[in-house]
Motif scaffolding. Structure first.
Motif, PDB file in Angstrom:
ATOM      1  N   CYS A 140      50.359  44.572  45.245  1.00 24.92           N
ATOM      2  CA  CYS A 140      49.312  45.258  46.002  1.00 24.92           C
ATOM      3  C   CYS A 140      48.642  44.335  47.015  1.00 24.92           C
ATOM      4  O   CYS A 140      48.454  44.699  48.163  1.00 24.92           O
ATOM      5  CB  CYS A 140      48.258  45.820  45.056  1.00 24.92           C
ATOM      6  SG  CYS A 140      48.765  47.357  44.269  1.00 24.92           S
ATOM      7  N   SER A 141      48.270  43.149  46.584  1.00 23.45           N
ATOM      8  CA  SER A 141      47.521  42.239  47.443  1.00 23.45           C
ATOM      9  C   SER A 141      47.429  40.875  46.771  1.00 23.45           C
ATOM     10  O   SER A 141      47.588  40.762  45.561  1.00 23.45           O
ATOM     11  CB  SER A 141      46.110  42.793  47.665  1.00 23.45           C
ATOM     12  OG  SER A 141      45.285  41.877  48.336  1.00 23.45           O
ATOM     13  N   ASP A 142      47.144  39.857  47.556  1.00 25.81           N
ATOM     14  CA  ASP A 142      46.849  38.539  46.987  1.00 25.81           C
ATOM     15  C   ASP A 142      45.402  38.459  46.507  1.00 25.81           C
ATOM     16  O   ASP A 142      45.031  37.540  45.794  1.00 25.81           O
ATOM     17  CB  ASP A 142      47.105  37.437  48.019  1.00 25.81           C
ATOM     18  CG  ASP A 142      48.585  37.199  48.234  1.00 25.81           C
ATOM     19  OD1 ASP A 142      49.345  37.314  47.253  1.00 25.81           O
ATOM     20  OD2 ASP A 142      48.980  36.889  49.370  1.00 25.81           O
ATOM     21  N   ASN A 143      44.567  39.423  46.901  1.00 25.42           N
ATOM     22  CA  ASN A 143      43.170  39.475  46.491  1.00 25.42           C
ATOM     23  C   ASN A 143      43.098  39.785  44.993  1.00 25.42           C
ATOM     24  O   ASN A 143      43.587  40.828  44.552  1.00 25.42           O
ATOM     25  CB  ASN A 143      42.439  40.551  47.303  1.00 25.42           C
ATOM     26  CG  ASN A 143      40.969  40.662  46.974  1.00 25.42           C
ATOM     27  OD1 ASN A 143      40.504  40.219  45.927  1.00 25.42           O
ATOM     28  ND2 ASN A 143      40.230  41.266  47.873  1.00 25.42           N
ATOM     29  N   PRO A 144      42.470  38.919  44.182  1.00 26.00           N
ATOM     30  CA  PRO A 144      42.419  39.162  42.729  1.00 26.00           C
ATOM     31  C   PRO A 144      41.571  40.371  42.335  1.00 26.00           C
ATOM     32  O   PRO A 144      41.646  40.836  41.203  1.00 26.00           O
ATOM     33  CB  PRO A 144      41.832  37.871  42.166  1.00 26.00           C
ATOM     34  CG  PRO A 144      41.103  37.253  43.298  1.00 26.00           C
ATOM     35  CD  PRO A 144      41.821  37.671  44.551  1.00 26.00           C
TER      36      PRO A 144
END
Length: 108
Positions: free
Chosen positions: A91-95
Motif C-alpha cells: 500500500c505505502s511505505d508510510n507505517p
C-alpha cells in the motif's frame, strides 16, 4: 499519535476479520482456481495472493484496498501471475497506512 495507534489497531482487527470472510474476485458461481491471501503483520504493510488449479491461460493478481488514518481508501494491484504463483503488492511505505481488504482479480 495515540489516535493513529488506535486507527492502526482498528485496521489490524478489520484485516483479521476481513481475511476470514473474503470471497474470491471471480463472478458468482464461477470456479477459477484455489486462491488465498496473506497479509504482513508490520509496516510497510503488504498483501499477497497465491493461486493454483487454474487453467493454462488464466492469470490473477492481488487486489488491496488500502486505508490511511483519515479513512481515505484506494486500490493497489500486484503484477499479473499465472498458475502456482504469488502476486504481491504494498500500500505505502508510510507505517500509518494499512490494508483494509485483500483479495484477487482474474483475467481469463
Amino acid at each position: 499519535m495515540k489516535k493513529n495507534a488506535s486507527i492502526i489497531s482498528g485496521v489490524t482487527l478489520a484485516l483479521a476479520a476481513g481475511a476470514l470472510a473474503l470471497a474470491p474476485g471471480a463472478a458468482a458461481g464461477e470456479q477459477v482456481g484455489n486462491c488465498h491471501t496473506s497479509l504482513s503483520s508490520r509496516p510497510p504493510y503488504t498483501g499477497t495472493a497465491y493461486c493454483s488449479g487454474m487453467a493454462w491461460g488464466d492469470r490473477f493478481r492481488v487486489k488491496l484496498t488500502c486505508i490511511d488514518p483519515r479513512g481515505s481508501q484506494w486500490l493497489v494491484y500486484g503484477p499479473w501471475k499465472k498458475n502456482d504463483s504469488t502476486s504481491t503488492a504494498k500500500c505505502s511505505d508510510n507505517p500509518n497506512v494499512g490494508i483494509y481488504k485483500a483479495g484477487w482479480a482474474f483475467n481469463h
